[in-house]
Design a protein around this motif. Structure first.
Motif, short mmCIF file in Angstrom:
data_model
loop_
_atom_site.label_atom_id
_atom_site.label_comp_id
_atom_site.label_asym_id
_atom_site.label_seq_id
_atom_site.Cartn_x
_atom_site.Cartn_y
_atom_site.Cartn_z
N ASP A 109 0.82 -1.21 0.00
CA ASP A 109 0.00 0.00 0.00
C ASP A 109 0.86 1.27 0.00
O ASP A 109 0.54 2.26 -0.68
CB ASP A 109 -0.92 0.01 1.22
CG ASP A 109 -1.98 -1.07 1.17
OD1 ASP A 109 -2.24 -1.59 0.07
OD2 ASP A 109 -2.54 -1.39 2.24
N HIS A 110 1.94 1.21 0.77
CA HIS A 110 2.83 2.38 0.86
C HIS A 110 3.49 2.69 -0.49
O HIS A 110 3.60 3.85 -0.87
CB HIS A 110 3.92 2.08 1.91
CG HIS A 110 5.04 3.07 1.93
ND1 HIS A 110 4.89 4.36 2.40
CD2 HIS A 110 6.35 2.96 1.54
CE1 HIS A 110 6.05 4.99 2.29
NE2 HIS A 110 6.94 4.16 1.77
N VAL A 111 3.90 1.64 -1.20
CA VAL A 111 4.65 1.84 -2.45
C VAL A 111 3.71 2.22 -3.59
O VAL A 111 3.99 3.13 -4.38
CB VAL A 111 5.46 0.58 -2.80
CG1 VAL A 111 6.13 0.76 -4.17
CG2 VAL A 111 6.50 0.30 -1.73
N THR A 112 2.58 1.53 -3.70
CA THR A 112 1.72 1.67 -4.88
C THR A 112 0.48 2.56 -4.64
O THR A 112 -0.20 2.93 -5.58
CB THR A 112 1.25 0.31 -5.37
OG1 THR A 112 0.47 -0.31 -4.34
CG2 THR A 112 2.44 -0.57 -5.72
N GLY A 113 0.22 2.89 -3.36
CA GLY A 113 -0.99 3.63 -3.04
C GLY A 113 -0.94 5.10 -3.44
O GLY A 113 0.09 5.64 -3.80
#
Length: 350
Positions: A346-350
Motif C-alpha cells: 500500500d505504501h509503495v503503490t498507493g
C-alpha cells in the motif's frame, strides 16, 4: 581473563553507561537507585584484572544520575572502598565519571573509547580489540551497567545460584525496559527464558481493552520488529536469534493494532540516519536512502523493484558497515517486509 593476562599496564575498567538506545532505561534505574552496586562491580573487576583506574562513561542526558554517582564515589572513597590502599591492602583503584556529549554511536565500545580519549567518536577497526588495545592503547575492560552491577551478588552467592535464576538452559536474569502500548510500562527483571507474551499481557497489563499487539521492537530499535507467531518467543538470545532478531540491551517497545508500522519504521530509520557517525559510506548513505523510501519520497513506484532496492541496500549495509549501527539498521526494513508485506505494498503503490 584477557585483560588479566595482558602484560602491559596501567589497565582500565570502563563502565558503558551511555544508554542511548531508544526504549532502554534500565541502566539509569540501576545507577539512580543502587549506584554502589555498579561501583562494587567495577572494583571487583579491577581487582580481578589488575586495573588501577576506572571510568564511568555516562550518557549526557542523565544529569541527575551524575550527581548520584558523584556522591556515591565520594562516599565509597571516604569509606576506603575506592582510592589508594583499599581496605588496608596494597590494591589501588581510582574511579572517575566522564559525561558523553550525546552521541548514540558512543554506545559502541570503541567509539566510546575514542570519545573518552578526547578524539572523534568513530568506531575503531578490529582487531586489535580493547582487551589488549583499549583506552590509551592499553588493556581495557568495557562492560555495561547491568553486567557490572550483577558481579557482587554472583561473587557473594556463587555461579550456581546465578545460573539457577534462569529458566531451562538459560542462566541468570535480564532487566527488560518495556514501553509503548502497554498498561504498565516499566523496568522488569525477568529470568532469561521467560515468555514475551507473559511479560506483556500479565506483568505489564496488556495493550489495552479491545486492542491487540501488532508488533514489538527488540533490542530497543536495533533488533527490528517481531510480530505474528514470532511473538511467542522466550526472552533469551537463542529463541530470539532464531527469529532473525536479538535481545541486546533489553529494550522492548510495544505497538498495538492502531499503529501504522510503515510510519514506525520510517521514524526508526530516520533516527539511525541522524545518529550515523558518517565514518563509512554504507551506513552514512544507506540509512538516508532507506529513510527516503520509507517516507515515500524516493525510489521505484512498483513493488518488486522497490523491495529489490531496499533489500539490496540493507544487504550491503550488513556486509560492509564499520560497526553495529549500520549492521542493525536494516533489520527495521527486513522485518517490516517480513511481517507487513500488505502494508508495504500500500505504501509503495498507493
Amino acid at each position: 581473563k584477557a585483560v588479566a593476562d595482558a602484560p602491559r599496564s596501567p589497565k582500565t575498567i570502563v563502565c558503558n553507561a551511555d544508554e542511548g538506545e531508544p526504549g532502554c532505561f534500565k541502566d539509569r534505574c540501576i545507577m539512580d537507585h543502587d549506584p554502589h552496586a555498579v561501583l562494587e562491580g567495577m572494583v571487583v573487576a579491577a581487582y580481578a584484572t589488575g586495573a588501577t583506574r576506572g571510568f564511568i562513561y555516562l550518557r549526557y542526558e542523565y544529569p541527575e544520575t551524575e550527581k548520584i554517582l558523584a556522591q556515591a564515589v565520594s562516599d565509597a572513597t571516604k569509606a576506603g572502598f575506592l582510592g589508594p590502599e583499599i581496605l588496608g591492602t596494597d590494591f589501588t583503584f581510582k574511579l572517575y565519571i566522564r559525561r558523553g556529549a550525546g552521541a548514540y554511536i558512543c554506545g559502541e565500545e570503541t567509539s566510546l573509547l575514542n570519545s573518552l580519549e578526547g578524539a572523534h567518536p568513530f568506531p575503531r577497526n578490529r582487531p586489535p580489540y580493547p582487551v589488549t588495545h583499549g583506552f590509551e592503547n592499553l588493556p581495557t575492560v568495557v562492560n555495561n551497567v547491568e553486567t557490572l552491577a550483577s558481579v557482587p551478588p554472583i561473587i557473594r552467592l556463587g555461579a550456581d545460584w546465578y545460573r539457577g535464576l534462569g529458566r531451562g538452559e538459560q542462566a541468570g536474569t535480564k532487566i527488560i525496559s518495556l514501553s509503548g502500548d502497554v498498561a504498565r510500562p516499566a523496568n522488569y527483571e525477568v529470568p532469561l527464558g521467560f515468555p514475551l507474551r507473559e511479560l506483556i499481557n500479565e506483568w505489564a497489563g496488556g495493550p489495552g481493552e479491545e486492542r491487540s499487539v501488532q508488533a514489538v521492537t527488540m533490542a530497543g530499535l536495533s533488533g527490528g520488529f517481531l510480530a505474528g507467531d514470532d511473538l511467542e518467543v522466550t526472552l533469551d538470545e537463542p529463541s530470539i536469534r532464531a527469529k532473525d532478531s536479538f535481545l541486546g540491551a533489553g529494550g522492548i517497545m510495544v505497538f498495538n493494532d492502531t499503529r501504522d508500522m510503515v510510519e514506525v519504521a520510517h521514524q526508526a530509520m530516520e533516527f539511525f540516519a541522524d545518529e550515523s557517525c558518517g565514518k563509512c559510506f554504507p551506513c552514512r548513505i544507506g540509512t538516508q536512502r532507506l529513510t527516503e523510501r520509507l517516507a515515500g519520497k524516493a525510489g521505484p513506484k512498483k513493488l518488486g523493484p522497490w523491495i529489490d532496492e531496499v533489500v539490496d541496500v540493507g544487504r550491503t549495509m550488513i556486509e560492509t558497515s564499520a560497526c553495529g549501527l549500520g549492521m542493525a539498521a536494516p533489520l527495521i526494513t527486513t522485518s517490516l517486509l517480513k511481517y507487513f508485506p500488505e502494508r508495504v505494498s500500500d505504501h509503495v503503490t498507493g
